[in-house]
Design a protein around this motif. Structure first.
Motif, short mmCIF file in Angstrom:
data_model
loop_
_atom_site.label_atom_id
_atom_site.label_comp_id
_atom_site.label_asym_id
_atom_site.label_seq_id
_atom_site.Cartn_x
_atom_site.Cartn_y
_atom_site.Cartn_z
N ASN A 1 0.83 -1.20 0.00
CA ASN A 1 0.00 0.00 0.00
C ASN A 1 0.86 1.25 0.00
N LEU A 2 1.91 1.24 0.81
CA LEU A 2 2.84 2.38 0.85
C LEU A 2 3.53 2.58 -0.49
N ALA B 1 2.41 1.74 -3.46
CA ALA B 1 1.44 2.29 -4.41
C ALA B 1 1.21 3.78 -4.18
N ARG B 2 1.13 4.18 -2.92
CA ARG B 2 0.87 5.59 -2.61
C ARG B 2 2.08 6.47 -2.95
N GLY C 1 2.19 6.79 -6.66
CA GLY C 1 1.16 7.71 -7.12
C GLY C 1 1.54 9.16 -6.90
N MET C 2 2.18 9.46 -5.75
CA MET C 2 2.61 10.82 -5.48
C MET C 2 3.71 11.25 -6.46
N GLN D 1 4.09 0.38 -10.17
CA GLN D 1 4.39 1.79 -10.00
C GLN D 1 5.62 2.22 -10.80
N ARG E 1 -9.03 13.15 2.84
CA ARG E 1 -7.87 12.48 2.26
C ARG E 1 -6.99 11.87 3.34
N ILE F 1 -6.35 7.69 4.05
CA ILE F 1 -5.06 7.00 4.20
C ILE F 1 -5.16 5.94 5.30
N ALA G 1 -7.21 3.06 4.00
CA ALA G 1 -6.49 2.20 3.05
C ALA G 1 -5.60 1.20 3.78
N ILE H 1 1.21 16.18 4.76
CA ILE H 1 0.45 15.90 3.54
C ILE H 1 0.21 17.15 2.71
#
Length: 393
Positions: A24-25, A27-28, A31-32, A151, A247, A251, A254, A299
């Motif tokens: 998950n980390l 992917a995030r 994405g960032m 990713q 948001r 997090i 998720a 964030i």
């Protein structure tokens, strides 16, 4: 020495949700990075049409996967492969229907079909992805590699799109991530990746086949759990700052979903389940309560005082969601509770339509937490009834 090795082995086995958290980390973070690359390579109107189409495609993915992931895991563990394939076929049919609906609905209004057509592959690859096979075998470490491959592929395409300013490459970023994840899932699901030991080659005994009541209840609870983090914000929120706060809460949701998925596949039912569900979310609630400014600053750039105050007001939200997830894990495969998830979902929808929600953002957030508390109380009573029934039988 042997006792030390056995103790280390037990500790390692109890840390299996870490792999899904790592995925998950990954992917995030990916994405960032992609967002940063695209944000400096394309104009706002181009990115707006891309993200608009991506949001619509997300609805198609939700339709294709809704409620079937955990059920496919259980069917795989029960070695009911024909039923699992039938549900995969149903997912593909739903995905194709969603693709047709998206094509006719947009009709080139947001972006030309020649640009966004690669996005239409995402619901199909999501429906066909055999990631549930990996979860059923509890090989969670492979998800981190899958996320890394996906990713990395997306970052390469995003960099190329930004360098050349090509809108066609822009609309290929998300499909590249989806296809790379799909291919990596196939490799890890059906091809051996390491030498098998005699213990690994021994076929595990099949799990009990879930009844149709359990399947029906599992789908209802899965839909309920999947929609829960977004539902109240969509139905009740109208303040833009509240969506910025959302948001942060998403997090937490998720990570909780990743942990719940691992616990479900492992069929964890002892205190270790409660530790994994409540421990991280208790830490998140503590951070939001004591250091909301720090969380917002990590964030967002220069967060407002209103946002910081909202995060502190919603500090109980992660813990409430963790407690709800605990009761959902307990009840979702109980045939006697087959209607509970569906009724809770309908109750939240109906109550949001008929109850007058507050207008102040803080009061709205308090109202959301009260609604979660009411649902939590109902699930607690259902769980107590189930325990009492088991004790008397």
């Amino acid at each position: 020495m042997n006792n030390c090795c056995r103790a280390m082995d037990r500790i390692t086995q109890s840390l299996y949700p870490v792999w899904l958290i790592a995925a998950n980390l990954t992917a995030r973070l990916g994405g960032m990075m992609i967002l940063l690359i695209l944000g400096h390579g394309f104009a706002a109107d181009q990115l707006g049409s891309y993200f608009n189409m991506l949001a619509i495609i997300g609805l198609g993915v939700t339709c294709a996967q809704a409620g079937t992931g955990p059920l496919l895991i259980r069917l795989q563990q029960a070695q009911k492969h024909h039923w699992a394939l039938a549900f995969v076929g149903l997912r593909v049919l739903i995905a194709l229907t969603a693709v047709l609906w998206i094509t006719f609905k947009t009709n080139g209004d947001i972006a030309p079909l020649g640009q966004y057509w690669p996005l239409l592959l995402i619901p199909i690859t999501a429906a066909l992805s055999p990631d549930w096979v990996i979860s059923a075998r509890t090989e969670f470490s492979r998800f981190s590699v899958i996320a890394l491959v996906a990713q990395t592929s997306g970052i390469i395409i995003a960099t190329s799109a930004a360098l050349f300013g090509d809108p066609h490459l822009l609309f290929a970023v998300a499909p590249t991530i989806s296809i790379a994840s799909f291919v990596a899932s196939i490799v890890f699901a059906f091809l051996p990746t390491q030498a098998a030991t005699p213990q690994q080659t021994k076929r595990p005994s099949p799990a009990p086949t879930p009844s149709w009541q359990a399947c029906f209840g599992l789908i209802g609870f899965t839909l309920f759990a999947g929609l829960l983090p977004n539902l109240d914000f969509v139905l009740l929120a109208s303040d833009s700052t509240l969506f910025l706060a959302q948001r942060v809460f998403l997090i937490c949701a998720a990570f909780l979903a990743a942990i719940s998925s691992a616990l479900f596949a492992k069929q964890q039912s002892d205190h270790l389940r409660d530790i994994w569900l409540l421990g991280p979310m208790a830490g998140a609630s503590l951070l939001l309560w004591v250091w909301p400014g720090l969380v917002a600053g990590v964030i967002y750039t220069d967060p407002s005082d209103e946002l910081i105050s909202l995060l502190q007001t919603g500090a109980l939200w992660p813990v409430l969601l963790a407690l709800l997830s605990r009761h959902i894990l307990i009840l979702q495969e109980n045939p006697a509770a087959m209607w509970v998830g569906w009724l809770c979902l309908c109750g939240l929808l109906v109550s949001a339509a008929f109850l007058t929600s507050p207008t102040d953002a803080k009061e709205v957030l308090v109202f959301m937490q009260l609604r979660l508390g009411v649902v939590l109380g109902l699930l607690y009573l259902c769980n107590r009834q189930h325990v009492r029934r088991v004790a008397t039988s």
